[in-house]
Write an enzyme that holds these catalytic residues in place. Sequence first.
Site, PDB file in Angstrom:
ATOM      1  N   HIS A  50       0.850  -1.354  -0.101  1.00  0.00           N
ATOM      2  CA  HIS A  50      -0.061  -0.016  -0.212  1.00  0.00           C
ATOM      3  C   HIS A  50       0.906   1.185  -0.059  1.00  0.00           C
ATOM      4  O   HIS A  50       1.579   1.637   0.826  1.00  0.00           O
ATOM      5  CB  HIS A  50      -0.929   0.058   1.143  1.00  0.00           C
ATOM      6  CG  HIS A  50      -1.939   1.106   1.361  1.00  0.00           C
ATOM      7  ND1 HIS A  50      -2.925   1.412   0.336  1.00  0.00           N
ATOM      8  CD2 HIS A  50      -1.574   2.357   2.008  1.00  0.00           C
ATOM      9  CE1 HIS A  50      -3.656   2.361   0.610  1.00  0.00           C
ATOM     10  NE2 HIS A  50      -2.867   3.087   1.429  1.00  0.00           N
ATOM     11  N   ASN A  90      -3.104   9.743 -11.532  1.00  0.00           N
ATOM     12  CA  ASN A  90      -3.673  10.921 -10.886  1.00  0.00           C
ATOM     13  C   ASN A  90      -3.347  10.936  -9.337  1.00  0.00           C
ATOM     14  O   ASN A  90      -3.082   9.721  -8.910  1.00  0.00           O
ATOM     15  CB  ASN A  90      -5.409  10.673 -10.890  1.00  0.00           C
ATOM     16  CG  ASN A  90      -5.711  10.760 -12.514  1.00  0.00           C
ATOM     17  OD1 ASN A  90      -5.443  11.336 -13.204  1.00  0.00           O
ATOM     18  ND2 ASN A  90      -6.638   9.504 -12.724  1.00  0.00           N
ATOM     19  N   HIS A 101      -4.701   4.432  -3.503  1.00  0.00           N
ATOM     20  CA  HIS A 101      -3.362   3.206  -3.562  1.00  0.00           C
ATOM     21  C   HIS A 101      -3.280   3.667  -5.238  1.00  0.00           C
ATOM     22  O   HIS A 101      -3.821   3.783  -6.114  1.00  0.00           O
ATOM     23  CB  HIS A 101      -4.524   1.924  -3.471  1.00  0.00           C
ATOM     24  CG  HIS A 101      -3.097   0.810  -3.416  1.00  0.00           C
ATOM     25  ND1 HIS A 101      -3.082  -0.236  -2.662  1.00  0.00           N
ATOM     26  CD2 HIS A 101      -2.028   0.424  -4.418  1.00  0.00           C
ATOM     27  CE1 HIS A 101      -2.140  -1.028  -3.045  1.00  0.00           C
ATOM     28  NE2 HIS A 101      -1.690  -0.676  -4.139  1.00  0.00           N
ATOM     29  N   HIS A 103      -1.856   4.175  -8.492  1.00  0.00           N
ATOM     30  CA  HIS A 103      -1.888   3.135  -9.649  1.00  0.00           C
ATOM     31  C   HIS A 103      -1.575   4.052 -10.860  1.00  0.00           C
ATOM     32  O   HIS A 103      -1.635   5.261 -11.090  1.00  0.00           O
ATOM     33  CB  HIS A 103      -3.348   2.597  -9.797  1.00  0.00           C
ATOM     34  CG  HIS A 103      -4.189   3.882  -9.726  1.00  0.00           C
ATOM     35  ND1 HIS A 103      -4.609   4.299  -8.290  1.00  0.00           N
ATOM     36  CD2 HIS A 103      -5.204   4.290 -10.372  1.00  0.00           C
ATOM     37  CE1 HIS A 103      -5.473   5.157  -8.378  1.00  0.00           C
ATOM     38  NE2 HIS A 103      -6.158   5.319  -9.658  1.00  0.00           N
ATOM     39  N   HIS A 105      -2.548   4.011 -14.611  1.00  0.00           N
ATOM     40  CA  HIS A 105      -3.249   3.949 -15.787  1.00  0.00           C
ATOM     41  C   HIS A 105      -2.874   3.657 -17.137  1.00  0.00           C
ATOM     42  O   HIS A 105      -1.742   4.358 -17.453  1.00  0.00           O
ATOM     43  CB  HIS A 105      -4.494   4.791 -15.998  1.00  0.00           C
ATOM     44  CG  HIS A 105      -5.370   5.375 -15.151  1.00  0.00           C
ATOM     45  ND1 HIS A 105      -6.703   5.065 -14.881  1.00  0.00           N
ATOM     46  CD2 HIS A 105      -5.437   5.892 -13.994  1.00  0.00           C
ATOM     47  CE1 HIS A 105      -7.594   5.287 -13.787  1.00  0.00           C
ATOM     48  NE2 HIS A 105      -6.554   6.159 -13.108  1.00  0.00           N
TER      49      HIS A 105
END
Length: 116
Positions: A50, A90, A101, A103, A105
């Site tokens: 995390h 983002n 968390h 990420h 894209h």
Amino acid sequence: MTSHDPTCIFCKIAAGGIPAQRLYEDDDVLAFHDIRPAAPLHFLLIPKQHVASLAEANEAHQPLLGKLLALAPSLVRKQGFDDGFRTVINTGPNGGQEVDHLHLHVMAGPRPWKNG
Ligand code: 5GP
Ligand code: ZN
């Protein structure tokens, strides 16, 4: 070192508690298809540990961040897309981040896309 937030939806996906359409996984990272795809191919690459957002990242995360980016091209190709792709991270409320968390894209496929 490895952290897990039991309230975090992507930690739950990484742990297998919530199903997702997985396309790649190793000890450090997981890739799965976005539930609301903005493009013909739209998947998310996440660290299994995390990390709330890119705003939390520091030098210690350098190998992990490099790995996320470096995996994107081969995963796009494996999905059968070979004409470019878009990568987006983002970060925070004003960065449009909805899931806390980290990420990446990854979006690809013939345009026009629904979004993005
Ligand atoms: P963000 O706005 O935080 O950058 O993007 C979060 C992304 O996660 C969105 O594109 C959204 O569709 C996707 N997402 C949210 N919840 C789930 C889920 O439970 N499963 C999957 N596969 N994707 C999700
Ligand atoms: Zn998490």
